[in-house]
Enzyme design. Structure first.
Site, PDB file in Angstrom:
ATOM      1  CB  ILE A 195      55.521  24.732  16.768  1.00 32.24           C
ATOM      2  CG1 ILE A 195      56.321  23.559  16.180  1.00 32.24           C
ATOM      3  CG2 ILE A 195      54.336  24.236  17.585  1.00 32.24           C
ATOM      4  CD1 ILE A 195      57.023  22.686  17.194  1.00 32.24           C
ATOM      5  CD  GLU A 214      59.344  35.519  26.696  1.00 30.06           C
ATOM      6  OE1 GLU A 214      59.031  34.844  27.687  1.00 30.06           O
ATOM      7  OE2 GLU A 214      60.299  35.235  25.951  1.00 30.06           O
ATOM      8  N   GLY A 217      55.223  31.652  21.492  1.00 27.64           N
ATOM      9  CA  GLY A 217      56.580  32.106  21.193  1.00 27.64           C
ATOM     10  C   GLY A 217      56.770  32.344  19.708  1.00 27.64           C
ATOM     11  CB  ILE A 218      59.433  33.512  17.716  1.00 23.92           C
ATOM     12  CG1 ILE A 218      59.544  33.928  16.245  1.00 23.92           C
ATOM     13  CG2 ILE A 218      60.776  33.036  18.249  1.00 23.92           C
ATOM     14  CD1 ILE A 218      60.316  35.199  16.053  1.00 23.92           C
ATOM     15  N   GLY A 219      58.510  30.970  15.950  1.00 27.28           N
ATOM     16  CA  GLY A 219      58.954  29.756  15.260  1.00 27.28           C
ATOM     17  C   GLY A 219      57.820  29.103  14.497  1.00 27.28           C
TER      18      GLY A 219
END
Ligand code: COA
Length: 442
Positions: free
Chosen positions: A218, A237, A214-216
Site C-alpha cells: 500500500i 520512521e 511505512g513499508i509494503g
C-alpha cells in the site's frame, strides 16, 4: 591512547566477544537491517554457556535462533515488536512481548525501565576522527549504545555511512571486523487492490505535504501514484526504495518542510543496495534517533504532515487493531501512534489508516477487516479518539470530529460488500436508526 590504538586493543573474534555476556543479562540487538547477524549467530552457538539471557529488539530479520524450541534454558526472547522469528515462541509461551511506542524506547532505556546490559550492533569503519556511523539503524540503537554496560559491534565495510548521530570507537568494548552483505528487502507486489487503496490515499495528499509512509504494497502504491504532486517532504520512521524514484524526479524536495528543509529525515532504512548506496555519505538524507524522528512533539511542527499506516481490523467506532489478531501478537505498535498523534496535532495534518477492506484465508474465505467488534483479546493500537481517516479500496471514511453513529455509517460504506448486511444489522441495533429518521423529519 589514540583512537587507532583503542580500536586495535578491542579487536576480537565474534566467538570471543560473546563470551562476555553474563548469565541473567539483557542483550539488546540493533534494529532491523542493523542487526549484527555475525554476533547473534555466535551468541546462539555459545548457548550452552548461558543461563537466562534475555534478548530484546524491535524488528528482527535474523534467524532468531535464541527463540527456537529447546533454547528456553539459555535465552528468553522479549521483543518490542514481533517478527516472524519470535511469533510462534510467544504463542507457545517460550517468549515474552513488551508493548512500547517506538519513540519512547530511548527514554525507557535511559530510565532503566528497559534493561540493557549488553548491546550488539553493526557500524561502519571509523572515519579519520574515530567516529563510526550506525548506518541504516540509528533509532533506539544509538541510545542502547549509550546505556549498555558492554558494547559489542560488528564493523562492516558494506554498511552505508549515513548522516546522523555517530558513535566513537572509545564507546566500544569489543570490536569484531566482518564484511557481510547488508540485508536487502524484496520488491513489493502492487496489484489492482493496492493501486485502488493507494489512489484513495493520494487524493488526500496535497502539494507541499510532508509524508510518513511505512513499508509494503500500500505505501509503495501511494508513492507510485504521487507522480503529479509537487514539493513533497519526507519526515518518516523509514523509507524504502520507492521514495528514491520520487526524489530523483524532484517531486520530493523538502522545500516546504518547517524544519530539516530539503532533507529526508528517517530513523531507519530498509530497502535494496540501491537505497543504501544512495544514503551513503549523502547529506540530503539523515538517519536520526527515534526519540527525535518519531516524537509527536517534533512531528507536529511539520506543516501538512500526512502519515499512512495499516491495520488488521477497524471496528465501527473507529478503534484500530494493528498489531494483534485477537490475542495473537502479530507485530507491535511501532511508530503508528507516534505519527498519528504528531500528524493530528500538526497544522493541516492528516493521519490515514490504509488497508484492504478484507483479507482472504488460504481456503478462499473472505474476512472483513471492518468489524462490529474487534476480535476477542485484540489490542487497540490506535484509539477511537486518535483516528482520523480510514481508507480502503472502496473509499474514504473521514472520522475525526464525527459521532459514533456517523463513524459507523461511513465505515460501512467502505467495507467489503460481503460484510455489509452484518454491519448494517449491528448499526441498526446500536443506533436505533428508526428514531434518528423520525427526529430528522421534524
Ligand atoms: N483477521 C485475520 N487475519 C488477518 C486480518 C484479520 N482482520 N488482517 C490481516 N490478517 C492476516 C493476513 O491474512 C496475513 O496473514 P498471512 O501472514 O498468513 O498471510 C497477516 O495477517 C498480515 O496481513 P497483511 O495484510 O499482509 O499485513 P501487512 O504486512 O500489510 O501488515 C500490519 C499490516 C497492520 C500488521 C502492519 O502494518 C503493522 O504491523 N502495523 C503496526 C505497526 C506500524 O504501523 N508501524 C508504522 C509503520 S513503519
Amino acid at each position: 591512547m589514540s583512537w587507532q590504538e583503542q580500536y586495535k586493543s578491542r579487536l576480537c573474534t565474534a566467538e570471543e566477544a560473546v563470551r562476555h555476556i553474563e548469565d541473567g543479562s539483557a542483550v539488546v540487538l540493533a534494529h532491523c537491517v542493523g542487526e549484527p547477524h555475525v554476533l547473534v549467530e555466535a551468541m546462539v552457538a555459545n548457548a550452552e554457556q548461558y543461563k537466562d539471557v534475555e534478548v530484546k529488539h524491535m524488528v528482527s530479520l535474523g534467524s532468531g535462533g535464541y527463540a527456537a524450541p529447546g533454547m528456553e534454558k539459555h535465552f528468553r526472547a522479549n521483543p518490542l515488536f514481533v517478527s516472524a522469528n519470535t511469533r510462534n515462541a510467544i504463542v507457545e509461551g517460550r517468549a515474552d512481548f513488551t508493548p512500547a511506542f517506538f519513540h519512547e524506547i530511548p527514554l525507557l532505556l535511559r530510565e532503566g525501565k528497559i534493561k540493557c546490559d549488553v548491546v550488539m550492533a553493526q557500524v561502519t569503519p571509523p572515519d579519520e576522527d574515530g567516529y563510526c556511523s550506525l548506518g541504516t539503524s540509528v533509532d533506539y540503537t544509538y541510545q542502547a549504545i549509550k546505556s549498555a554496560k558492554i558494547v559489542i559491534v560488528q564493523v562492516n565495510d558494506q554498511f552505508p555511512r549515513t548522516y546522523g548521530e555517530k558513535v566513537h570507537v572509545s564507546e566500544f568494548d569489543y570490536i569484531v571486523e566482518a564484511s557481510t552483505p547488508v540485508y536487502e528487502s524484496k520488491p513489493t507486489q502492487i496489484g489492482a487492490l493496492e493501486e485502488a487503496i493507494g489512489a484513495n490515499c493520494v487524493s488526500l495528499i496535497e502539494d507541499g505535504s510532508t509524508l510518513q509512509l511505512g513499508i509494503g504494497g500500500i505505501p509503495d502504491a501511494v508513492i507510485q501514484l504521487l507522480g503529479d504532486r509537487k514539493n513533497l517532504g519526507i519526515h518518516s520512521e523509514m523509507i524504502s526504495d520507492g521514495t528514491l524514484a520520487l526524489y530523483e524526479k524532484g517531486i520530493i524536495n523538502g522545500k516546504y518542510k518547517n524544519f530539516d528543509q530539503g532533507k529526508m529525515v528517517v530513523t531507519f532504512l530498509m530497502g535494496s543496495r540501491k537505497l543504501y548506496d544512495f544514503a551513503h555519505n549523502n547529506p540530503e538524507i539523515e538517519v536520526r534517533p527515534v526519540d527525535y524522528v518519531n516524537h509527536p512533539a517534533v512531528i507536529m511542527k511539520q506543516n501538512k504532515m500526512v502519515c499512512v499506516n495499516s491495520a488488521i481490523q477497524v471496528d465501527l467506532m473507529g478503534q484500530v487493531a494493528s498489531e494483534s489478531i485477537g490475542l495473537k501478537q502479530f507485530s507491535g505498535v511501532g511508530g503508528q501512534v507516534d505519527f498519528i498523534r504528531g500528524a493530528s496535532m500538526a497544522e493541516d495534518g492528516k493521519s490515514i489508516i490504509a488497508m484492504a477492506s478484507y483479507t482472504q484465508k488460504k481456503d478462499g474465505t473472505i474476512i472483513s477487516k471492518i468489524v462490529p467488534f474487534l476480535d476477542h483479546g485484540a489490542a487497540v493500537t490506535t484509539s477511537r479518539n486518535d483516528i482520523d481517516y480510514v481508507v480502503t479500496e472502496c473509499g474514504i471514511a473521514a472520522l475525526k470530529g464525527k459521532s459514533l453513529r456517523e463513524r459507523a455509517k461511513s465505515l460501512i460504506s467502505i467495507s467489503h460488500e460481503s460484510a455489509r448486511d452484518e454491519l448494517q444489522a449491528e448499526f441498526e441495533k446500536r443506533f436505533h436508526e428508526k428514531f434518528y429518521a423520525i427526529a430528522k423529519t421534524f
